[in-house]
Structures are given as structure tokens and as C-alpha cells.
Enzyme design. Structure first.
Site, short mmCIF file in Angstrom:
data_model
loop_
_atom_site.label_atom_id
_atom_site.label_comp_id
_atom_site.label_asym_id
_atom_site.label_seq_id
_atom_site.Cartn_x
_atom_site.Cartn_y
_atom_site.Cartn_z
N TYR A 71 -3.77 -5.23 5.10
CA TYR A 71 -5.13 -5.28 4.58
C TYR A 71 -6.13 -5.86 5.55
CZ TYR A 71 -3.05 -3.82 0.30
OH TYR A 71 -2.37 -3.09 -0.62
N SER A 112 -0.99 -5.26 -5.44
CA SER A 112 -1.15 -5.29 -3.99
C SER A 112 0.23 -5.44 -3.35
CB SER A 112 -2.02 -6.48 -3.60
OG SER A 112 -1.32 -7.67 -3.88
N ASN A 130 -1.97 3.93 -8.41
CA ASN A 130 -2.88 2.83 -8.73
C ASN A 130 -4.02 3.35 -9.60
OD1 ASN A 130 -1.81 0.70 -6.67
ND2 ASN A 130 -2.01 2.62 -5.55
N GLU A 150 3.98 4.81 -5.65
CA GLU A 150 3.32 4.27 -6.84
C GLU A 150 1.96 4.92 -7.04
OE1 GLU A 150 3.02 0.23 -4.94
OE2 GLU A 150 0.95 0.38 -5.66
N GLY A 179 -8.90 0.09 -4.97
CA GLY A 179 -10.03 -0.67 -4.46
C GLY A 179 -11.26 0.19 -4.20
N ASP A 190 0.18 6.55 -3.74
CA ASP A 190 0.71 6.22 -2.40
C ASP A 190 2.05 6.91 -2.19
OD1 ASP A 190 -1.52 4.67 -2.13
OD2 ASP A 190 -0.51 2.77 -2.52
N GLU A 210 -5.60 -10.28 -7.36
CA GLU A 210 -6.49 -9.45 -6.55
C GLU A 210 -7.96 -9.72 -6.90
OE1 GLU A 210 -4.71 -5.27 -6.00
OE2 GLU A 210 -3.57 -6.25 -7.58
#
Lengths: 449, 313
Positions: free
Chosen positions: B217, B150, B273, B271, B277, B258, B14
């Protein structure tokens, strides 16, 4: 109340053609390949390290002394006559002759693909390309919303039988392709060369059907064995074949200098397109090439590159034979910069690239050479941009991860001993008649007169 | 005003996103009047950090190294305060298998799954158990690497024949993979700032096949709605689950959780994160903006929190 997001604020302004531009997992992966610890067999880079700095210095001094003001000025859109004289020499080396009036000097060969597509393609129009095709042409075709139909290649280049079938089919659907894009010699990415018989037939077809062909020939002079095959342009005489040439592989990609030869009515439109795009190609670059051609023997440099690349190709072929599992196949290019390898169909080379990057080695996943999602079990390997040690080590590492995945798949399916089929049989990849690599002994025998 | 090192890039897959997150954070920090040193994390990371001797590090790295506790561990050793979750929370969140086991134990709903490393297949004959797993999870089955941040490497096996190749692909990214029950429904992201949930972002796919990296994305292929218009009570329940997950894993400062909302109205956490981002198209900044927190303010608060972290014992 939903608030308008940043992304949507801009998205509303984007032209529809941006929606089809490819951006992908692959691009994210490719970003990692640029790191210095990665052995990259992914690039298409010529080796510029052997170009003599003295020559470079002499060239620039000469421009400073003789044509400083001119070099710093705009030039004509179609290019300088001096540059066209050099182009004539390069084309003559492959026994082609073009009227300087029919030539437009461009900013690299890439601009030719862009300008020709811009000139000929309305959204939805059909372009016929090879499958696999030059990965750099893919975003060009996409951005003009061309519909690309890919015709498989085999060891003798584009399969003309499939091309004829495709043309018939398009006919029945009432669609007429605008042009056929081909890299007939030492193709990028497959490394294969179109046979003379097929070239003749392709030119015939172009005449019969009044179809334009864009012949992209960056590698014709980088030939490592065998006799030269005449370019389509020579066979056709410039009636339906548009010719793309470039100094990138015989001198330097850094000068960004290419050219197109096309029938006058087409060329006129290309010229207008170029004017809109960038007014003219760098005058400085054009004068550098002119000065270089006047004071050096450009053919000697091409010969020296040919020696280097031939040795690297052989190193890569040997390394492939040593390190790739028996389920893999690859092409044996007689020139150019690339080998195309195809793995069993359960291996997705984009995912494999992630695994390979953990071992600090990179290649181009085959899907980059297709617009229709095919090619997922193939990869393009470049042998011109790395030295022998890196080629050997890079192929060893890729071979290791491929072997590992083949074994894992065998474990998962309980068929360890089964010979998995190679993906390329029908359609997938460079396919059909991929050449088996001769052993080192065989090659040495052949090399000995 | 502080001297801030913005850590970005690195070797992760990423990298691209991280470079964009980092650049945007840099700009915000400069607007806030901080002195900024940007560092693309490479082999000279420690040397460059020592040279820069920052008062604090803003970690804008995603995926491997940045999000799995590695960078955090190094910053602990150097004694440099840093933004976001600590080592342990990163380790827990980046390892989806570990995170999902913890969720299961804590009673947080997460799709049923089975996880294996390569050794299980190579040496313990786990392949023989695949059929039992397939019967238990129903098709399509989601196959994913345990630690990829990702959507890279995530495959949807529609039939048993797809499973081996999907596993081979997932093992390209990680030594550990999971097979997970597929939950059809709405894709929700709950961003959390300083322990408080922000408005929910819903990702609405525009293309038919949502299950690939590209569409997820890509501008124009997914549209984002914030706050998501959900059935009665679902917003609160999703936010509560997200906060519980955040606390369970020990996240700090900010994170994004998420979830899926299925057709029956049930929620499941996919999950967490630890460093979501921070680009101009990322979900956390969108959620913050919906809550009236602009990007500069968001970055400022994340930075402040770095100084008030309870020191690791």
C-alpha cells in the site's frame, strides 16, 4: 497504452527521502487507538489535568499586561534570554550549568533531534541509537536517510560492551558514526536507566574517539526512587555531549518548548538549521514559561507530578503481576513514563494490537522502537496518561488477550505445558537483564523505613 | 441534487483509508451539486442519520461494519437508500471462507484452502490435522483472517515451524482463519461498475518481499499498470471470472475482484471487495479513469445506482 496513474504522477515528484519514511500497518492501527472508548496505554502523554487553571490565567494576564506586543512578535532564532534563564534553573536542578550562549531554545525536544540529525547526517551516515530507541526519533533518522545501528539496552541502559564492539566493527569497515543518540535516564521506551559506570565509560569513549553524543533527557526530574544519576552532559562538561532538554514533561508539551546545549561550532550550524526550519520558537510560549517560572514554584508542580506518576507506575506494575502470564517479562522503571514488556517470541505485538483493539485497549508495538524489524514481541506501556482505574482495566484486558494467545499457541504446537521462551534473550527487545517485578509486599516493606 | 450522507471512518482497522475515501467522495458529491453531510460512524450514527435525514447514504467505509453488512442492515432499517452492495452480498464477500466455498461450488477457480475457527483448535484438536494440511497445500502457505479487508494479518508460513505463530497472528483479527495454497504470479484487480468490468489494474511490487502490508500500500513500493498488459485472452478471462464472482455473491453497483495469474497462465480468484478504496491511490478509481470515467462521474454513477436498486423482499 498504460496511462499514468495519479499515484505515479505524484510519486515522480517525491524526494527519495520520503521512500524510507515509515508508514505502516501500525499507523493504521494507531489511528483506531484515538477513539474515545479505547483505553490508550499507547500515548506518551503527561497528565496536564492537574495544572492549576488559576496559574494559567495569571500567566496569560501577566503577559497581556506586561509584554503583549513582544509576545505577539518574532523573536531571536536562538531564543529569549528570559527563557534561557528558566532553562538554567531546570538544568541546575540536575546540577548542570550551561552558558546561555551555548543554548538554543527549540520548538519542543523533537526539534532538537531533527536539527542535530540535519546538521550532522548525510544520507548513509551512521547514527548509533539504543535498541529499543525512542519511537519518535525513528522517522527523524529515516527522513535524513541515516543508517541507524541499534545497540541493545539492559537494566543498566545501553550495553557499553556491545557499543564498543559496534564501534570496532564500524572502524574495520571504515565507517565513522556521526553521533550516538541516547536517553540515559528512564529511557523511552524501555524505562531503564544507564548506570553511572556506563555513563562514565560512554563519556570516555566519546573523548577517546572524538564522537558526539546526543543526550535526550526529558524525564530526569521525574524520578520515583533512588538517587539521581548525573547526566552525561555534567560528566563531560559539554565537550562531546550535546544536551536535549524540554519543558514538555515538567510543565506542558502544549507549549512546545525544548532546548539544546551544544559546543559552539555545532550550535552555530544548529542555529542556522533552525532559522531555516521555523525562524524562531513561539515567543508567546517562551514568555509564558518565563511568567510561570517567576510567579510559581515550578519544582512543586514537578513534585506533584512525580507523586501522581509514581502511584500510577505502581498500579501498572501490580496489574502486570496480576494479569500477565508467567511467560511475560517487563521492566521496572525508577522514573519516567514507560514500562517495556516482552512476550514470548511467537506473539507479534502489532497483530496483538489488532486483537487488543477489539477489547478497546491500546499500546505501542515494539517494532516502532526499532529500524531493523526487531522488537516484534515487545510493547511499550505508558502509565502517566491514564488514571489508576484505566491502567488496571487496560492491563487486565491486554493480559487477557496475551494469555489467550499463549494458550492458543500451546494448543497449536501441542505443548501446552511447555514454558515458552521469552523473546528477549538475545538481542530481541530490552532484553538481557530485564528486571523481575518485586511483589507488592516486597515493595511495601522497602517503602517502610 | 440530493441530500447525501457520506458514511466514513468507523472502528474498522481500515479507518484511515476510509476517512480518505470519504473525504474524496464528499468533494466529488459537492462538485456534482449535492448537499453533503459527512458522518464518522460511531455510537451516535443512528441519531446523526435521523437528524440529517438524507435521501441517500454513500457508504465509504471499508472492513468491519462498513463492508460486512452491518451498516447496510442499519440503513435498511432506517429506510435510507444506500450505495453499493446489499446486506447479503456484503456478508458473503467479507467472509472469505464463505465466498471461497461459493466460488468452489460455482466452478470459479480459487486457491485451495482450509478454514478453521478458534474452537476447532481449542476444543476439537484441529492442530493434529495441521500436518495433513501442510502436506496438501505445500509451502509457503498463506495464513489469513477470514474477514480482514486489507492485507493486515496475512502471513506467509515458509515452513511448518512458522504455521502456529502465523495462526496466532491471524486469529488476532478474526475468530475464523484460513490456510490457503500460495499462488505465485501476477496480482490483478478487476473493478466492476454496474455489472461491467473496467480495465484491469496490475500491481507490480518494487520490493523483494511483496508479502507485507507496507509494500502493498505504499507509494513508490508498488507500481500500478492499467490496463495490465496480459497474454492473449487473459484479460477477457479475468474480467469474465470477476463478473461471475460479482454476480455469484450478489454484489450491486460496484466492487473489486482480486485475482492471481499464475505462471502457467491459470487464473484464480482470491477475494471480492464490496467497497473497495476510493482514495486518490485506490485501484477502482484508476480503472475507471482508464475507461474514460473520471472520479466525479464514477461517484455520480454509484450514487444514481443507489436509487434504482430493486428493494429487498
Amino acid at each position: 497504452v498504460s496511462i499514468s496513474r495519479d499515484i505515479e504522477r505524484y510519486a515522480g515528484l517525491f524526494a527519495s527521502r520520503t521512500r524510507v519514511m515509515k508508514s505502516s500497518a501500525m499507523r493504521d492501527l494507531m489511528a483506531v487507538t484515538a477513539r474515545p472508548e479505547v483505553i490508550s496505554l499507547a500515548g506518551g502523554l503527561p497528565d496536564t489535568s492537574t495544572f492549576p487553571p488559576d496559574t494559567f490565567a495569571a500567566v496569560t494576564q501577566r503577559i497581556a499586561a506586561e509584554s503583549c506586543a513582544k509576545a505577539l512578535q518574532y523573536g531571536p532564532t536562538e531564543g529569549l534570554d528570559e527563557t534561557k534563564a528558566c532553562i538554567a534553573q531546570v538544568m541546575a536542578a540536575e546540577e548542570m550549568r550551561a552558558d546561555p550562549e551555548d543554548v538554543v531554545v527549540t520548538t519542543g525536544g523533537q526539534q532538537v533531534i531533527d536539527l542535530v540529525t540535519k546538521t550532522l547526517i548525510d544520507p548513509g551516515d551512521v547514527v548509533i541509537a539504543e535498541g529499543p530507541t525512542y519511537p519518535g526519533a525513528v522517522p527523524v533518522f529515516s527522513s535524513y536517510q541515516a543508517e541507524v545501528v541499534q545497540v541493545d539496552v539492559d537494566a543498566d541502559g545501553m550495553r557499553l560492551d556491545l557499543l564498543e564492539e559496534t564501534l570496532e566493527k564500524l572502524d574495520r569497515e571504515g565507517r565513522r558514526p556521526k553521533f550516538i543518540y541516547t536517553v540515559p535516564s528512564f529511557q523511552n521506551p524501555a524505562g531503564v536507566t544507564m548506570s553511572l559506570a556506563r555513563r562514565k565509560r560512554l563519556v570516555e569513549l566519546a573523548h577517546e574517539r572524538e564522537l558526539l553524543v546526543l543526550e535526550d533527557n526529558p524525564y530526569g526530574l521525574l524520578r520515583y526512587e533512588g538517587a539521581a544519576t548525573p547526566p552525561l552532559y555534567k560528566l563531560d562538561g559539554g565537550v562531546y555531549v550535546m544536551y536535549l532538554g524540554t519543558f514538555s514533561k515538567i510543565l506542558s508539551p502544549g507549549v512546545r518548548l525544548g532546548w539544546v546545549v551544544a559546543p559552539p561550532p555545532v550550535l552555530e550550524k544548529i542555529n542556522l538549521g533552525k532559522q531555516a526550519a521555523d525562524l524562531c520558537t513561539s515567543t508567546l510560549s517562551q514568555l509564558m514559561v518565563q511568567a510561570y517560572f517567576e510567579q510559581s514554584r515550578w519544582r512543586d508542580y514537578v513534585d506533584s507530578l512525580t507523586e501522581i506518576y509514581r502511584a500510577r507506575r505502581d498500579t501498572m506494575l501490580d496489574a502486570l503481576a496480576d494479569h500477565f502470564p508467567p511467560q511475560a517479562e517487563w521492566t521496572r522503571p525508577g522514573g519516567g513514563l514507560f514500562i517495556w514488556a516482552t512476550l514470548p517470541d511467537f506473539i507479534d505485538t502489532t497483530d496483538l494490537l489488532a486483537r487488543a483493539l477489539r477489547e478497546n485497549v491500546a499500546f505501542v508495538p515494539g517494532e516502532a522502537a526499532y529500524l531493523d524489524g526487531r522488537g516484534r514481541s515487545s510493547m511499550r506501556l505508558n502509565f502517566s496518561g491514564c488514571d489508576d482505574d484505566d491502567i488496571r482495566e487496560g492491563i487486565r484486558r491486554i493480559g487477557e488477550v496475551v494469555t489467550e494467545q499463549v494458550a492458543l499457541y500451546g494448543t497449536l504446537t501441542g505443548e501446552e505445558r511447555r514454558q515458552a521462551p521469552v523473546a528477549s534473550r538475545q538481542g530481541e527487545g530490552a532484553g538481557a537483564e530485564v528486571l523481575r517485578m518485586p511483589s507488592r509486599a516486597e515493595r511495601e516493606r522497602r517503602a517502610t523505613p | 441534487v440530493s441530500r447525501v450522507a457520506v458514511l466514513k471512518g468507523g472502528r474498522s482497522l481500515e479507518r484511515q483509508v476510509s476517512l480518505r475515501s470519504g473525504a474524496r467522495v464528499q468533494d466529488a458529491l459537492e462538485r456534482l451539486g449535492h448537499e453533503v453531510v459527512a458522518i464518522d460512524a460511531g455510537t451516535d450514527l443512528i441519531r446523526r442519520l435521523r437528524e440529517a435525514s438524507p435521501e441517500v447514504a454513500f457508504v465509504a467505509m471499508h472492513g468491519r461494519d462498513g463492508e460486512d453488512g452491518t451498516i447496510q442492515e442499519l440503513l435498511e432499517i432506517l429506510g435510507i437508500p444506500y450505495t453499493g452492495s446489499g446486506v447479503l452480498a456484503c456478508v458473503r464477500a467479507m467472509d472469505k471462507v464463505l465466498a471461497k466455498h461459493l466460488m468452489g461450488e460455482a466452478g470459479i477457480p480459487t486457491p485451495e484452502f482450509f478454514a478453521f475457527n478458534e474452537t476447532a483448535f481449542r476444543e476439537l484438536g484441529a492442530a493434529d490435522a495441521l500436518q495433513a494440511i501442510e502436506e496438501r497445500l505445500d509451502f509457503p502457505i498463506v495464513v489469513k483472517p477470514s474477514s480482514q479487508g486489507s492485507a493486515l494479518g496475512i502471513k506467509f508460513a515458509r515452513t511448518a515451524a512458522d504455521v502456529p505463530a502465523a495462526l496466532v497472528a491471524a486469529f488476532s483479527y478474526d475468530d475464523k482463519v484460513l490456510l490457503e495454497r500460495h499462488v505465485a504470479g501476477r496480482d490483478l484487480a478487476v473493478s466492476i461498475l454496474d455489472g461491467e468490468p473496467l480495465p484491469i489494474v496490475e500491481a507490480v511490487p518494487q520490493s523483494e518481499d511483496f508479502y507485507d502490508f507496507e509494500s502493498r500500500y505504499e507509494i513508490g513500493r508498488t507500481s500500478f499498470v492499467c490496463p495490465a498488459a496480459l497474454p492473449d485472452g487473459a484479460t477477457e478471462r479475468a474480467q469474465e471470472l470477476a463478473v461471475r464472482t460479482y454476480r455469484l455473491l450478489g454484489c450491486y453497483g460496484f466492487a473489486r475482484v482480486d485475482l492471481m495469474l499464475d505462471e502457467a497462465g491459470e487464473l484464480a480468484v482470491l477475494e471480492a471487495n464490496p467497497i473497495p478504496g476510493l482514495t486518490d491511490t485506490s485501484l477502482l478509481p484508476q480503472a475507471a479513469e482508464a475507461a474514460g470515467v473520471g472520479f466525479d462521474e464514477l461517484v455520480g454513477r454509484i450514487l444514481e445506482l443507489a436509487f434504482s436498486r430493486t428493494p429487498v423482499a
